[in-house]
Design a protein around this motif. Structure first.
Motif, mmCIF file in Angstrom:
data_model
loop_
_atom_site.group_PDB
_atom_site.id
_atom_site.type_symbol
_atom_site.label_atom_id
_atom_site.label_comp_id
_atom_site.label_asym_id
_atom_site.label_seq_id
_atom_site.Cartn_x
_atom_site.Cartn_y
_atom_site.Cartn_z
ATOM 1 N N ARG A 165 -29.644 23.385 32.371
ATOM 2 C CA ARG A 165 -29.782 23.727 33.792
ATOM 3 C C ARG A 165 -30.715 24.914 33.966
ATOM 4 N N ARG A 166 -30.587 25.913 33.098
ATOM 5 C CA ARG A 166 -31.445 27.100 33.187
ATOM 6 C C ARG A 166 -32.899 26.757 32.908
ATOM 7 N N LEU A 167 -33.129 25.904 31.922
ATOM 8 C CA LEU A 167 -34.503 25.503 31.611
ATOM 9 C C LEU A 167 -35.143 24.768 32.786
ATOM 10 N N VAL A 168 -34.372 23.916 33.426
ATOM 11 C CA VAL A 168 -34.887 23.160 34.565
ATOM 12 C C VAL A 168 -35.112 24.069 35.767
ATOM 13 N N SER A 169 -34.143 24.958 36.038
ATOM 14 C CA SER A 169 -34.193 25.769 37.257
ATOM 15 C C SER A 169 -35.294 26.815 37.233
ATOM 16 N N ARG A 170 -35.719 27.261 36.052
ATOM 17 C CA ARG A 170 -36.775 28.282 36.039
ATOM 18 C C ARG A 170 -38.145 27.699 36.362
ATOM 19 N N GLY A 171 -38.285 26.367 36.303
ATOM 20 C CA GLY A 171 -39.484 25.696 36.790
ATOM 21 C C GLY A 171 -40.752 25.983 36.027
ATOM 22 N N GLN A 172 -40.650 26.338 34.756
ATOM 23 C CA GLN A 172 -41.843 26.677 33.984
ATOM 24 C C GLN A 172 -42.364 25.515 33.149
ATOM 25 N N ASP A 173 -41.526 24.520 32.883
ATOM 26 C CA ASP A 173 -41.890 23.462 31.954
ATOM 27 C C ASP A 173 -41.737 22.077 32.586
ATOM 28 N N ASP A 174 -42.544 21.129 32.102
ATOM 29 C CA ASP A 174 -42.376 19.753 32.544
ATOM 30 C C ASP A 174 -41.224 19.105 31.771
ATOM 31 N N ALA A 175 -40.904 17.862 32.120
ATOM 32 C CA ALA A 175 -39.748 17.185 31.535
ATOM 33 C C ALA A 175 -39.881 17.023 30.024
ATOM 34 N N ASP A 176 -41.083 16.714 29.535
ATOM 35 C CA ASP A 176 -41.272 16.539 28.094
ATOM 36 C C ASP A 176 -41.059 17.848 27.335
ATOM 37 N N THR A 177 -41.565 18.950 27.901
ATOM 38 C CA THR A 177 -41.401 20.253 27.254
ATOM 39 C C THR A 177 -39.936 20.656 27.223
ATOM 40 N N ILE A 178 -39.237 20.420 28.319
ATOM 41 C CA ILE A 178 -37.806 20.727 28.363
ATOM 42 C C ILE A 178 -37.061 19.914 27.306
ATOM 43 N N ALA A 179 -37.418 18.650 27.169
ATOM 44 C CA ALA A 179 -36.780 17.794 26.163
ATOM 45 C C ALA A 179 -37.019 18.332 24.754
ATOM 46 N N ARG A 180 -38.245 18.815 24.479
ATOM 47 C CA ARG A 180 -38.546 19.386 23.161
ATOM 48 C C ARG A 180 -37.756 20.665 22.930
ATOM 49 N N ARG A 181 -37.667 21.499 23.961
ATOM 50 C CA ARG A 181 -36.910 22.743 23.824
ATOM 51 C C ARG A 181 -35.430 22.445 23.576
ATOM 52 N N MET A 182 -34.891 21.470 24.282
ATOM 53 C CA MET A 182 -33.491 21.112 24.085
ATOM 54 C C MET A 182 -33.258 20.548 22.678
ATOM 55 N N SER A 183 -34.212 19.753 22.200
ATOM 56 C CA SER A 183 -34.095 19.183 20.865
ATOM 57 C C SER A 183 -34.085 20.270 19.794
ATOM 58 N N LYS A 184 -34.876 21.322 20.031
ATOM 59 C CA LYS A 184 -34.969 22.420 19.062
ATOM 60 C C LYS A 184 -33.794 23.391 19.164
ATOM 61 N N SER A 185 -33.100 23.375 20.292
ATOM 62 C CA SER A 185 -32.076 24.397 20.556
ATOM 63 C C SER A 185 -30.956 24.396 19.520
ATOM 64 N N TRP A 186 -30.529 23.204 19.069
ATOM 65 C CA TRP A 186 -29.416 23.185 18.127
ATOM 66 C C TRP A 186 -29.801 23.762 16.774
ATOM 67 N N ASP A 187 -31.051 23.542 16.364
ATOM 68 C CA ASP A 187 -31.511 24.145 15.108
ATOM 69 C C ASP A 187 -31.434 25.658 15.191
ATOM 70 N N GLU A 188 -31.823 26.204 16.350
ATOM 71 C CA GLU A 188 -31.728 27.653 16.539
ATOM 72 C C GLU A 188 -30.262 28.103 16.522
ATOM 73 N N ILE A 189 -29.431 27.422 17.297
ATOM 74 C CA ILE A 189 -28.021 27.820 17.426
ATOM 75 C C ILE A 189 -27.302 27.761 16.082
ATOM 76 N N SER A 190 -27.675 26.810 15.229
ATOM 77 C CA SER A 190 -26.971 26.624 13.962
ATOM 78 C C SER A 190 -27.092 27.819 13.021
ATOM 79 N N HIS A 191 -27.990 28.735 13.325
ATOM 80 C CA HIS A 191 -28.181 29.917 12.470
ATOM 81 C C HIS A 191 -27.532 31.175 13.056
#
Length: 214
Positions: free
Chosen positions: A136-162
Motif C-alpha cells: 500500500r505504501r509503495l502504491v500510495s507514494r506514486g513514484q513507481d509504475d506497476a512493473d517497478t512496484i512488482a519488482r520491489r515487492m518481489s525483492k522485499s522478502w529477500d531483504e526481510i529475510s536478513h
C-alpha cells in the motif's frame, strides 16, 4: 582537539516502502551533525543529480583501484555499474566525533560489519507492519509504475529475510514512535565504551587519585 566521543556508522536497511528514507531524513533534522555517506558509482549522473552531493561519479578504473587499495568500506556491482562507500571520509568523521548514516542493503551492511571499523557500527533494520501495508505504501507514494512496484515487492522478502543480522530491529507501524525509538537507540549507543576515547585516561586518573589516598 580530541573529540569527546567517536562517531557511529549508523546503518539503516529495509525493504522499499518500509519508511527508511523518511526516518533517515528525520534523524538529520533531529541532529544536523549526522552526515549521509555519499556513495561512489561508475554510472553516469542523471539530469537531477549533483556530483559530490548525490554520488561521487568516477571511472571504473578508479573505482577498482580504490577496492584494491582497501579504500572502500563496501561495494557491489548492480546492473553493470559499481557502487560503494569510500572509507577515508568515514574514518575522518568518526575520529571527529560525527556520526555517518548509511542507507544500504544487507550485503553492504555485512561488508561494513566485517571491516576494520566494525566496532563503531550500529545497524538497524526497519520492518513493515505487514506485507499488505508495504505494498500500500509503495502504491500510495506514486513514484513507481506497476512493473517497478512488482519488482520491489518481489525483492522485499529477500531483504526481510536478513533481519536477524542487525543490532536492532524496529517494526515501523507508527512513524513518530519509530523515530523516537531510533533517537533512543542512537543516544544510548553514543555512550558505548568504544565510542568514548577519553575513558581510559579518566580511569587512569581515578586510579592515581585512589593510590594517592592510600
Amino acid at each position: 582537539m580530541t573529540a569527546t566521543r567517536r562517531g557511529l556508522l549508523i546503518i539503516l536497511s529495509s525493504p522499499s516502502g518500509a519508511g527508511k528514507s523518511t526516518l533517515a531524513k528525520r534523524l538529520r533534522v533531529w541532529d544536523p551533525s549526522i552526515r549521509f555517506s555519499i556513495s561512489a558509482t561508475t554510472r553516469h549522473p542523471r539530469e537531477e543529480e549533483t556530483p559530490g552531493q548525490d554520488y561521487h561519479f568516477v571511472e571504473e578504473a578508479q573505482f577498482k583501484q580504490w577496492v584494491r587499495e582497501d579504500e572502500m568500506l563496501e561495494h557491489a556491482r548492480v546492473f553493470g555499474n559499481y557502487y560503494g562507500s569510500p572509507k577515508p571520509p568515514v574514518v575522518e568523521a568518526i575520529e571527529a566525533g560525527r556520526d555517518v548514516l548509511f542507507d544500504i542493503d544487507w550485503q553492504g551492511a555485512q561488508q561494513i560489519g566485517k571491516s576494520a571499523l566494525h566496532q563503531h557500527v550500529l545497524s538497524i533494520f526497519i520492518l513493515p507492519p505487514s506485507i499488505t501495508e508495504l505494498r500500500r505504501r509503495l502504491v500510495s507514494r506514486g513514484q513507481d509504475d506497476a512493473d517497478t512496484i512488482a519488482r520491489r515487492m518481489s525483492k522485499s522478502w529477500d531483504e526481510i529475510s536478513h533481519w536477524d543480522g542487525y543490532d536492532y530491529v524496529l517494526v515501523n507501524d507508527d512513524l513518530d514512535a519509530t523515530e523516537d525509538q531510533l533517537k533512543t537507540i542512537i543516544t544510548a549507543e553514543r555512550l558505548r565504551a568504544t565510542q568514548q576515547p577519553g575513558l581510559l585516561d579518566h580511569v587512569r586518573g581515578l586510579q592515581t587519585e585512589f593510590e594517592d589516598l592510600s
